[in-house]
Design a protein around this motif. Structure first.
Motif, PDB file in Angstrom:
ATOM      1  N   PHE A  22       0.833  -1.208   0.000  1.00  0.00           N
ATOM      2  CA  PHE A  22       0.000   0.000   0.000  1.00  0.00           C
ATOM      3  C   PHE A  22       0.868   1.259   0.000  1.00  0.00           C
ATOM      4  CE2 PHE A  22      -2.127   3.351   2.448  1.00  0.00           C
ATOM      5  CZ  PHE A  22      -3.266   3.537   1.681  1.00  0.00           C
ATOM      6  N   THR A  23       1.921   1.260   0.831  1.00  0.00           N
ATOM      7  CA  THR A  23       2.784   2.436   0.946  1.00  0.00           C
ATOM      8  C   THR A  23       3.628   2.645  -0.301  1.00  0.00           C
ATOM      9  OG1 THR A  23       2.912   2.083   3.346  1.00  0.00           O
ATOM     10  CG2 THR A  23       4.552   3.541   2.360  1.00  0.00           C
ATOM     11  N   LEU A  24       4.302   1.591  -0.755  1.00  0.00           N
ATOM     12  CA  LEU A  24       5.234   1.739  -1.868  1.00  0.00           C
ATOM     13  C   LEU A  24       4.529   1.941  -3.208  1.00  0.00           C
ATOM     14  CD1 LEU A  24       7.972  -0.904  -0.956  1.00  0.00           C
ATOM     15  CD2 LEU A  24       7.973   1.562  -0.574  1.00  0.00           C
ATOM     16  N   THR A  25       3.354   1.354  -3.370  1.00  0.00           N
ATOM     17  CA  THR A  25       2.619   1.552  -4.622  1.00  0.00           C
ATOM     18  C   THR A  25       2.241   3.012  -4.788  1.00  0.00           C
ATOM     19  OG1 THR A  25       1.726  -0.705  -4.557  1.00  0.00           O
ATOM     20  CG2 THR A  25       0.592   0.873  -5.969  1.00  0.00           C
ATOM     21  N   GLY A  26       1.809   3.639  -3.695  1.00  0.00           N
ATOM     22  CA  GLY A  26       1.451   5.054  -3.763  1.00  0.00           C
ATOM     23  C   GLY A  26       2.622   5.917  -4.190  1.00  0.00           C
ATOM     24  N   PHE A  27       3.836   5.557  -3.749  1.00  0.00           N
ATOM     25  CA  PHE A  27       5.004   6.342  -4.145  1.00  0.00           C
ATOM     26  C   PHE A  27       5.404   6.043  -5.588  1.00  0.00           C
ATOM     27  CE2 PHE A  27       9.568   6.667  -4.793  1.00  0.00           C
ATOM     28  CZ  PHE A  27       9.781   8.002  -4.470  1.00  0.00           C
ATOM     29  N   MET A  28       5.437   4.764  -5.939  1.00  0.00           N
ATOM     30  CA  MET A  28       5.893   4.413  -7.291  1.00  0.00           C
ATOM     31  C   MET A  28       4.966   4.943  -8.366  1.00  0.00           C
ATOM     32  SD  MET A  28       7.443   0.567  -6.917  1.00  0.00           S
ATOM     33  CE  MET A  28       8.822   0.237  -5.808  1.00  0.00           C
ATOM     34  N   GLU A  29       3.699   5.158  -8.041  1.00  0.00           N
ATOM     35  CA  GLU A  29       2.784   5.749  -9.015  1.00  0.00           C
ATOM     36  C   GLU A  29       3.146   7.192  -9.327  1.00  0.00           C
ATOM     37  OE1 GLU A  29      -1.058   5.200  -7.325  1.00  0.00           O
ATOM     38  OE2 GLU A  29      -1.400   3.297  -8.365  1.00  0.00           O
ATOM     39  N   MET A  30       3.925   7.821  -8.418  1.00  0.00           N
ATOM     40  CA  MET A  30       4.363   9.193  -8.652  1.00  0.00           C
ATOM     41  C   MET A  30       5.590   9.274  -9.550  1.00  0.00           C
ATOM     42  SD  MET A  30       2.089  10.779  -6.908  1.00  0.00           S
ATOM     43  CE  MET A  30       2.739  12.442  -6.962  1.00  0.00           C
ATOM     44  N   LEU A  31       6.250   8.137  -9.764  1.00  0.00           N
ATOM     45  CA  LEU A  31       7.425   8.143 -10.624  1.00  0.00           C
ATOM     46  C   LEU A  31       7.016   8.327 -12.087  1.00  0.00           C
ATOM     47  CD1 LEU A  31       9.472   5.193  -9.060  1.00  0.00           C
ATOM     48  CD2 LEU A  31       9.706   7.645  -8.609  1.00  0.00           C
ATOM     49  N   SER A  32       7.924   8.847 -12.865  1.00  0.00           N
ATOM     50  CA  SER A  32       7.640   9.119 -14.273  1.00  0.00           C
ATOM     51  C   SER A  32       7.504   7.816 -15.054  1.00  0.00           C
ATOM     52  CB  SER A  32       8.760   9.975 -14.869  1.00  0.00           C
ATOM     53  OG  SER A  32       8.597  10.105 -16.260  1.00  0.00           O
ATOM     54  N   SER A  89      13.254   5.195  -5.538  1.00  0.00           N
ATOM     55  CA  SER A  89      12.356   4.905  -4.414  1.00  0.00           C
ATOM     56  C   SER A  89      13.080   4.886  -3.073  1.00  0.00           C
ATOM     57  CB  SER A  89      11.668   3.549  -4.634  1.00  0.00           C
ATOM     58  OG  SER A  89      10.967   3.519  -5.851  1.00  0.00           O
ATOM     59  N   GLY A  90      14.367   5.254  -3.080  1.00  0.00           N
ATOM     60  CA  GLY A  90      15.157   5.208  -1.855  1.00  0.00           C
ATOM     61  C   GLY A  90      14.526   5.915  -0.678  1.00  0.00           C
ATOM     62  N   PRO A  91      14.066   7.171  -0.805  1.00  0.00           N
ATOM     63  CA  PRO A  91      13.451   7.855   0.349  1.00  0.00           C
ATOM     64  C   PRO A  91      12.216   7.138   0.880  1.00  0.00           C
ATOM     65  CG  PRO A  91      14.021   9.429  -1.353  1.00  0.00           C
ATOM     66  CD  PRO A  91      14.218   8.066  -1.955  1.00  0.00           C
ATOM     67  N   SER A  92      11.354   6.661  -0.030  1.00  0.00           N
ATOM     68  CA  SER A  92      10.151   5.950   0.401  1.00  0.00           C
ATOM     69  C   SER A  92      10.508   4.625   1.066  1.00  0.00           C
ATOM     70  CB  SER A  92       9.233   5.708  -0.791  1.00  0.00           C
ATOM     71  OG  SER A  92       8.059   5.033  -0.400  1.00  0.00           O
ATOM     72  N   LEU A  93      11.488   3.930   0.525  1.00  0.00           N
ATOM     73  CA  LEU A  93      11.935   2.672   1.125  1.00  0.00           C
ATOM     74  C   LEU A  93      12.506   2.907   2.519  1.00  0.00           C
ATOM     75  CD1 LEU A  93      13.693   0.998  -1.949  1.00  0.00           C
ATOM     76  CD2 LEU A  93      11.596   0.214  -0.835  1.00  0.00           C
ATOM     77  N   PHE A 127      19.704   8.593  14.218  1.00  0.00           N
ATOM     78  CA  PHE A 127      20.640   8.632  13.099  1.00  0.00           C
ATOM     79  C   PHE A 127      19.944   8.659  11.743  1.00  0.00           C
ATOM     80  CE2 PHE A 127      23.452   7.052  16.449  1.00  0.00           C
ATOM     81  CZ  PHE A 127      24.593   7.817  16.224  1.00  0.00           C
ATOM     82  N   LEU A 128      18.725   8.130  11.682  1.00  0.00           N
ATOM     83  CA  LEU A 128      18.030   8.046  10.391  1.00  0.00           C
ATOM     84  C   LEU A 128      16.880   9.033  10.273  1.00  0.00           C
ATOM     85  CD1 LEU A 128      17.869   4.172   9.901  1.00  0.00           C
ATOM     86  CD2 LEU A 128      19.588   5.765   9.066  1.00  0.00           C
ATOM     87  N   GLN A 129      16.836  10.014  11.171  1.00  0.00           N
ATOM     88  CA  GLN A 129      15.726  10.957  11.166  1.00  0.00           C
ATOM     89  C   GLN A 129      15.625  11.718   9.850  1.00  0.00           C
ATOM     90  OE1 GLN A 129      15.986  13.919  14.232  1.00  0.00           O
ATOM     91  NE2 GLN A 129      13.893  14.627  13.958  1.00  0.00           N
ATOM     92  N   ARG A 130      16.770  12.117   9.304  1.00  0.00           N
ATOM     93  CA  ARG A 130      16.766  12.871   8.049  1.00  0.00           C
ATOM     94  C   ARG A 130      16.161  12.050   6.920  1.00  0.00           C
ATOM     95  NH1 ARG A 130      20.598  13.253   3.962  1.00  0.00           N
ATOM     96  NH2 ARG A 130      22.075  12.030   5.197  1.00  0.00           N
ATOM     97  N   PHE A 131      16.536  10.762   6.838  1.00  0.00           N
ATOM     98  CA  PHE A 131      15.997   9.901   5.787  1.00  0.00           C
ATOM     99  C   PHE A 131      14.510   9.631   6.012  1.00  0.00           C
ATOM    100  CE2 PHE A 131      20.502   8.877   6.257  1.00  0.00           C
ATOM    101  CZ  PHE A 131      20.953   9.098   4.968  1.00  0.00           C
ATOM    102  N   PHE A 132      14.115   9.545   7.287  1.00  0.00           N
ATOM    103  CA  PHE A 132      12.728   9.273   7.612  1.00  0.00           C
ATOM    104  C   PHE A 132      11.830  10.431   7.171  1.00  0.00           C
ATOM    105  CE2 PHE A 132       9.230   9.444  10.773  1.00  0.00           C
ATOM    106  CZ  PHE A 132       8.604   8.267  10.418  1.00  0.00           C
TER     107      PHE A 132
END
Length: 269
Positions: free
Chosen positions: A148-158, A184-188, A253-258
């Motif tokens: 559900f999460t990743l599909t929503g992001f990948m649909e935004m890709l060109s 998709s790195g940020p979403s992952l 440590f991962l707050q920026r990526f989150f």
């Protein structure tokens, strides 16, 4: 009206800080000090609870069990979830919508409803009291949320970029591995952070599948400090601090990526 928002944020912060203060401060108290002043400062501050809990319980083994289950579960879920999400986006049309709905339907079913069938299935497969079985069961349970999460992001890709890759002779696997995954790195990263917390803190599935003391995960091990009539609260709260500490360090440590992952895809292009 800015002051209204500030007051709400202050109240929300206090709502979070109060139990956090209680847990952390109580872990440095003796049992006598805890019952004498549950909300007061330790008199004196002591690390004895942390020393005792590692002497009385194989906490390092529990930590390793939790780390192994969490790492493998998150890796499996991210890999399968990203593959399925990519396939759904590439399919498109009615078939893609049907596949998306099929996986997302898993979010509708409460985990409590499938406890008995799941336990029966695991017993029939001979997977009881097995960390590998726990990994696969946890991964299956988290797959719908990941799709559900990743599909929503990948649909935004060109989509034009993917089509350009196909026209250049790249196969679907190459497009997925070389093009879609890096974008998709940020979403992952954001999804992985959510999954880490959910798997690390999970109590229901380990409670259902694990029996042996040496195979307990950290949340399940904390239940050993609860007796039928007496609960050792200082040791229990010390265990809570030890269990929560890795997740606190991870988010520090991962707050920026989150944060980047949460905002990724909100604006197309």
């Amino acid at each position: 009206m800015k002051w209204v928002g500030r007051i709400i944020m202050i109240l929300y912060g206090l709502l979070i800080a109060a139990p956090l203060y209680f847990v952390v401060v109580s872990s440095f108290k003796t049992s006598q000090g805890f019952y004498a002043s549950p909300l007061g400062w330790p008199q004196p501050w002591s690390l004895q609870n942390f020393i005792t809990i590692f002497q009385a319980q194989p906490m390092l083994q529990y930590f390793w069990n939790s780390a192994r289950v969490t790492l493998f579960t998150v890796a499996i879920v991210l890999f399968l979830g990203s593959l399925i999400s990519y396939a759904i986006v590439r399919l498109g049309g009615r078939l893609g919508k049907f596949a998306f709905a099929y996986f997302v339907a898993g979010l509708i079913i409460p985990s409590q409803v499938i406890m008995l069938p799941l336990y029966s299935l695991v017993r029939q497969l001979g997977w009881s009291d097995n960390l590998t079985a726990l990994i696969f069961v946890s991964a299956a349970g988290l797959l719908p949320l990941t799709v559900f999460t990743l599909t929503g992001f990948m649909e935004m890709l060109s989509k034009e970029m993917m089509e350009a890759g196909s026209m250049d002779g790249a196969g679907e696997w190459k497009i997925y591995w070389r093009l879609v995954l890096p974008l998709s790195g940020p979403s992952l990263s954001a999804t992985a952070a959510f999954l880490f917390v959910m798997v690390w803190n999970d109590l229901l599935i380990p409670l259902l599948l694990l029996n042996s003391t040496e195979k307990l995960t950290l949340p399940l091990a904390l239940m050993q400090f609860r007796g039928e009539y007496v609960t050792d609260y200082t040791m229990l709260l010390t265990g809570v601090v030890i269990t929560a500490l890795p997740m606190v360090i991870l988010f520090t440590f991962l707050q920026r990526f989150f944060v980047t992952g949460l905002t990724a895809g909100s604006v197309k292009g």
